[in-house]
Design an enzyme around this catalytic site. Structure first.
Site, short mmCIF file in Angstrom:
data_model
loop_
_atom_site.label_atom_id
_atom_site.label_comp_id
_atom_site.label_asym_id
_atom_site.label_seq_id
_atom_site.Cartn_x
_atom_site.Cartn_y
_atom_site.Cartn_z
N GLY A 1 -21.08 38.84 -33.11
CA GLY A 1 -22.14 37.99 -32.55
C GLY A 1 -21.59 36.70 -31.99
N GLY B 1 -23.47 34.19 -30.75
CA GLY B 1 -24.47 33.13 -30.73
C GLY B 1 -23.96 31.89 -31.43
N ASP C 1 -29.62 33.79 -38.16
CA ASP C 1 -30.94 34.37 -38.38
C ASP C 1 -30.91 35.60 -39.28
OD1 ASP C 1 -32.02 32.48 -36.74
OD2 ASP C 1 -32.15 33.76 -34.97
N GLY D 1 -24.09 30.89 -34.64
CA GLY D 1 -23.36 31.11 -35.88
C GLY D 1 -21.98 31.68 -35.65
N GLU E 1 -43.97 25.79 -26.07
CA GLU E 1 -43.23 25.38 -24.88
C GLU E 1 -43.58 26.26 -23.69
OE1 GLU E 1 -39.41 23.59 -27.37
OE2 GLU E 1 -39.37 25.64 -26.60
#
Length: 436
Positions: free
Chosen positions: A13, A15, A301, A17, A172
């Site tokens: 991953g 992202g 997450d 993290g 948003e």
């Protein structure tokens, strides 16, 4: 010691993290392989800006190889992880199998429709660039369809929008969509009036921005309503189809529905043999490792972490801190030092509603309105990766502020209504890779 003899850290991953873990291992005596299904790191807090035509894809994304080009102990691999065997310390990818000495799983989360996956076709979520481009295309095509419609009822359906979920993403999206309809488009259409659009924000709970204090939540609701958004609180969605949504006995006719209501952890977490919570998040040890496998860590997450009796939120700062902590624990193990528990440092919570409207919660300091909006702008530009990204985004926002215009209002890609239909060829005027 040759590079091949160094301990191998496999990070799944790219992202927040995974990337922060990888960077924190720059000076460690290890070799790192970072695997991601895309070739880029995505700044997800601004993903809704791409969906709402305010920014282009490369403005909030950067190639992982470019970000890590100076870190000599890292190999970046664009691939998809399919199977994890923690007992044998190996991960099967589409392109082969990799063995590891330490694993850091940071594969994130996906959309959750609470047992109604059939809703996904009519209510796309927002997690990837493909999602954002699909939503943007559908939103812009709705205004074009309203311009073509001869029947007033059909035209109204195309001009009505429903956003499900009153968290930061939903708020948003609703506020930005209201601004587009009221300010960016009215002078550009001849047979329809975008100002007649109705934007509905649906939240099953009693208030929007439930993670914020009551006073800021109420201010956010009032700011949304001043923008013309209809806020439906305490209303659970019972059905979604191509023509709108049902909220129990209440019906909202709308051709465009966006899902921002829930997420579920990556399915890779279920392969680790550890206990998971209802959302599929892995219950980790205090140092973020697996209880039965101290050489494997779960961050972001995908990790279920509780602190002071409360769950650590699934936000970018938490993922960054978890990634850095996992890297520190790997270094500690290599040096024979004891591990230490992860401790999340909450630096605040903020959300923007629209032009000169936002809410900020910094603990003891809470404010809203124009000051909060400028603070939100500064924070998001500051944390973007890359000087070019910061410069471009700031220039785009300054231009939008004075002109109300959004330069990325280009309809591209296929017109298949299947959720996640990837655009092909050029994206925002530049080449992109399709996500796996």
């Amino acid at each position: 010691m040759t590079d091949r003899a160094l301990p191998h850290v496999l990070v799944i991953g790219g992202g927040f993290g995974g990337l922060w873990c990888t960077r924190a291992l720059a000076a460690a005596p290890v070799r790192v392989t970072l695997v991601d299904r895309t070739n880029h790191h995505l700044f997800q807090p601004l993903l809704y800006q791409v969906a709402m035509a305010g920014l282009s894809s490369p403005d909030i994304a950067a190639p992982l190889r470019h970000i890590l080009r100076r870190q000599r102990n890292v190999t970046v691999r664009m691939d998809v992880a399919r199977e994890i065997d923690v007992a044998r310390r190996r991960v099967r990818l589409d392109g082969g199998t990799l063995e590891y000495d330490y694993l850091v799983l940071a594969s994130g989360a996906r959309h959750a429709y609470f047992g109604h996956d059939e809703w996904a076709r009519h209510a796309p979520g927002l997690k990837t660039l493909d999602d954002a481009l699909h939503i943007r295309r559908h939103m812009l095509e709705a205004f074009e369809a309203a311009e073509r419609a001869a029947d007033p009822r059909e035209q109204a359906e195309w001009l009505d929008f429903v956003i499900i979920g009153g968290g930061p993403t939903g708020v948003e999206l609703a506020g930005t969509l209201a601004e587009i309809a009221r300010h960016a488009l009215p002078r550009e259409f001849r047979h329809s009036d975008p100002r007649r659009s109705k934007i509905h924000l649906v939240e099953a709970g009693p208030r929007v921005l439930a993670s914020m204090p009551d006073v800021l939540s109420e201010r956010a609701r009032r700011q949304l309503e001043r923008l013309g958004v209809s806020v439906h609180l305490g209303k659970a969605v019972t059905a979604i189809d191509a023509r709108g949504v049902d909220l129990g006995e209440e019906r909202i006719d709308a051709r465009t529905v966006i899902w921002a209501a829930g997420v579920a952890a990556s399915p890779l977490g279920a392969q680790l043999g550890a206990e998971c919570d209802r959302a599929g998040r892995v219950r980790v040890a205090p140092d973020l490792s697996l209880p039965a496998h101290p050489d494997a860590f779960v961050v972001g997450d995908l990790a279920a972490v509780t602190q002071d009796g409360k769950p650590v939120p699934g936000v970018a700062p938490a993922a960054k801190q978890m990634g850095a902590h996992a890297a520190a624990m790997i270094r500690a193990r290599l040096a024979g030092r004891p591990s230490r528990p992860f401790r999340y440092r909450d630096y605040g919570n903020l959300a923007t509603i629209g032009r000169m409207a936002a809410v900020v919660d910094l603990g003891r300091i809470r404010f809203s309105g124009a000051p909060a909006w400028f603070f939100w702008l500064w924070a998001h530009v500051f944390f973007l990766i890359g000087f070019r990204n910061r410069l471009v985004v700031m220039a785009e926002w300054i231009w939008s502020y004075f002109t109300y215009q959004r330069h990325a209002r280009i309809i591209i890609g296929c017109r298949d209504e299947t959720v996640g239909c990837p655009s092909s060829g050029e994206v925002d005027g530049r080449r992109t890779n399709r996500q796996a």
